[in-house]
Design an enzyme around this catalytic site. Structure first.
Site, mmCIF file in Angstrom:
data_model
loop_
_atom_site.group_PDB
_atom_site.id
_atom_site.type_symbol
_atom_site.label_atom_id
_atom_site.label_comp_id
_atom_site.label_asym_id
_atom_site.label_seq_id
_atom_site.Cartn_x
_atom_site.Cartn_y
_atom_site.Cartn_z
ATOM 1 N N LYS A 117 31.446 41.577 51.590
ATOM 2 C CA LYS A 117 32.787 41.072 51.953
ATOM 3 C C LYS A 117 32.812 40.578 53.389
ATOM 4 O O LYS A 117 33.560 39.661 53.721
ATOM 5 C CB LYS A 117 33.867 42.131 51.677
ATOM 6 N N LYS A 199 27.966 39.239 39.345
ATOM 7 C CA LYS A 199 28.952 39.958 38.525
ATOM 8 C C LYS A 199 30.237 39.134 38.374
ATOM 9 O O LYS A 199 30.581 38.357 39.277
ATOM 10 C CB LYS A 199 29.214 41.355 39.108
ATOM 11 N N LYS A 202 37.161 39.298 39.982
ATOM 12 C CA LYS A 202 38.542 38.798 40.047
ATOM 13 C C LYS A 202 38.698 37.704 41.085
ATOM 14 O O LYS A 202 39.493 36.804 40.938
ATOM 15 C CB LYS A 202 39.463 39.940 40.514
HETATM 16 P P1 ATP Z 1 37.430 41.821 43.642
HETATM 17 O O1 ATP Z 1 36.877 40.534 43.076
HETATM 18 O O2 ATP Z 1 38.811 41.706 44.202
HETATM 19 O O3 ATP Z 1 36.470 42.550 44.528
HETATM 20 P P2 ATP Z 1 36.730 43.193 41.226
HETATM 21 O O4 ATP Z 1 36.885 42.262 40.064
HETATM 22 O O5 ATP Z 1 35.363 43.474 41.706
HETATM 23 O O6 ATP Z 1 37.685 42.747 42.387
HETATM 24 P P3 ATP Z 1 37.771 45.903 41.442
HETATM 25 O O7 ATP Z 1 39.234 46.122 41.561
HETATM 26 O O8 ATP Z 1 36.956 46.005 42.680
HETATM 27 O O9 ATP Z 1 37.467 44.515 40.753
HETATM 28 O O10 ATP Z 1 37.168 46.878 40.347
HETATM 29 C C1 ATP Z 1 37.902 47.617 39.390
HETATM 30 C C2 ATP Z 1 36.974 48.312 38.440
HETATM 31 O O11 ATP Z 1 36.314 47.354 37.619
HETATM 32 C C3 ATP Z 1 35.852 49.094 39.130
HETATM 33 O O12 ATP Z 1 35.623 50.294 38.418
HETATM 34 C C4 ATP Z 1 34.659 48.197 39.026
HETATM 35 O O13 ATP Z 1 33.443 48.911 39.017
HETATM 36 C C5 ATP Z 1 34.900 47.536 37.682
HETATM 37 N N1 ATP Z 1 34.302 46.203 37.620
HETATM 38 C C6 ATP Z 1 34.594 45.153 38.417
HETATM 39 N N2 ATP Z 1 33.893 44.074 38.052
HETATM 40 C C7 ATP Z 1 33.114 44.450 36.999
HETATM 41 C C8 ATP Z 1 32.155 43.777 36.189
HETATM 42 N N3 ATP Z 1 31.871 42.503 36.378
HETATM 43 N N4 ATP Z 1 31.551 44.477 35.197
HETATM 44 C C9 ATP Z 1 31.852 45.772 34.984
HETATM 45 N N5 ATP Z 1 32.747 46.474 35.713
HETATM 46 C C10 ATP Z 1 33.375 45.832 36.712
#
Ligand code: ATP
Ligand code: LTN
Length: 337
Positions: A117, A199, A202
């Protein structure tokens, strides 16, 4: 009669940084509902974590409510679980301060998410971003959680929370439960549809890379049709076939079929047919979530009643740990809490 043994505590959070992706759903949220039968479950929207990157206040407010409704739409039942908003519970940040003093600069500097980040937002490497994992440790330790269901990307933060708890207990005596991680056996890391070595996230700026749980059927199918795969023609799960592996994983999770069965089902078929079938299966699987969300988000009064009641109960639970911790570190007691 002897008291029934207390249920183990499960805790997890999700940031309100946007509509949940299929990655959030498969890696985390989807698994939270079924755990409610066996465990005492606490789930929350991590709005305090969300301000570690820039977000408009009006957006944050709206996205927090939307994320709350999405959690309920994904099958979390308020008769069985507490679902609350992190900033409603001041004890998380109070504990985080104490835990900061049991956390080393060096260990926070090594966190992959902090490094990623910081690279993404070089003009705003704020102290909150650096300290993010300590607040996350406090979220977990304040409820003496036994298990923390998260995707693979959060395991490093969880390991740090365990180290912090052990260090605190070593210094002040047994106080904090050392939590375990809980990862789904399949789907702990769903990959981007446009770059299957990354990965699904969001905050990805390419909408085609990400399936949102509220996307309509046509959008879902269109995105899967455009998914990046490889130049071969074989639908098998094999190292190096990141795109196909990801699609097989997704298909397996949403249909409940094993990967081997999925491979057999598409034997001899082309990538085009396969992508369409995955798109349809995902859209059908998500349809009930989408319609339940549409209903819930209309009813702001109901949502407010839910998050207020849950926050009240969670706050009470959290004070038990905070009071113990304050006593252990030597803060003078007060009647005010
Ligand atoms: P950002 O893009 O804002 O960092 P993010 O999509 O990574 O957000 P988080 O809110 O950080 O989402 O994660 C919420 C939950 O979803 C966490 O338990 C994280 O491990 C899981 N998670 C996020 N992305 C994935 C993915 N691509 N595959 C599996 N689990 C995920
Ligand atoms: N960092 C997590 C969200 C989160 C969390 C937690 C998860 C904040 N506090 C406590 C589990 C337990 C993420 O998903 N990015």
């Amino acid at each position: 009669m002897a008291d029934a043994p207390e249920k183990k505590v499960i805790l997890s959070g999700i940031q309100p940084t946007g509509t949940f992706t299929l990655g959030n759903y498969i890696g985390a949220v989807r698994n939270w509902g079924p755990l409610q039968e066996q465990y005492r479950c606490l789930y929350f929207i991590a709005d305090q974590h969300a301000i570690t990157v820039r977000i408009e206040p009006a957006q944050l407010r709206q996205k927090t409510l939307e994320a709350y409704a999405q959690l309920l739409a994904c099958g979390i039942d308020l008769d069985k679980s507490l679902v609350f908003i992190q900033s409603h519970i001041p004890t998380h940040s109070q504990l985080a301060w104490v835990l900061n003093c049991s956390t080393q600069f060096g260990e926070l500097s090594r966190m992959t998410q902090f490094k990623d980040k910081s690279r993404k937002h070089p003009d705003d490497i704020n102290a909150g971003l650096f300290d993010y994992p300590v607040l996350m440790a406090a979220d977990i330790l304040i409820y003496q959680a036994d298990l923390v269901p998260v995707g693979i990307d959060q395991m490093q933060h969880l390991e740090l929370a365990r180290n912090i708890a052990n260090r605190f207990n070593g210094r002040y005596g047994e106080t904090l439960k050392v939590p375990e991680g809980y990862m789904p056996p399949i789907g702990a890391k769903v990959m981007s549809l446009q770059d299957p070595t990354k990965k699904m996230s969001k905050s990805d700026t390419n909408p085609n890379a990400v399936i949102l749980i509220l996307d309509d059927k046509d959008t879902i199918i269109r995105k899967f049709k455009r998914a990046v795969t490889d130049s071969e023609m074989e639908i098998v799960y094999r190292e190096g076939k990141d795109g196909i592996n990801n699609l097989l994983t997704i298909y397996s999770v949403v249909t409940g079929k094993s990967i081997d069965d999925a491979v057999r089902e598409f034997d001899g078929k082309g990538y085009g047919d396969f992508k369409l079938a995955v798109g349809e299966a995902v859209a059908d699987h998500l349809e009930p979530v989408r319609s339940e969300y549409a209903r819930l988000i209309q009813d702001k009064a109901y949502l407010k009643e839910c998050y207020t009641r849950c926050a009240g109960e969670a706050l009470k639970m959290s004070y038990r740990t905070l009071n113990k911790v304050y006593k252990k570190v030597g803060f003078v007691p007060t009647e005010l809490r």
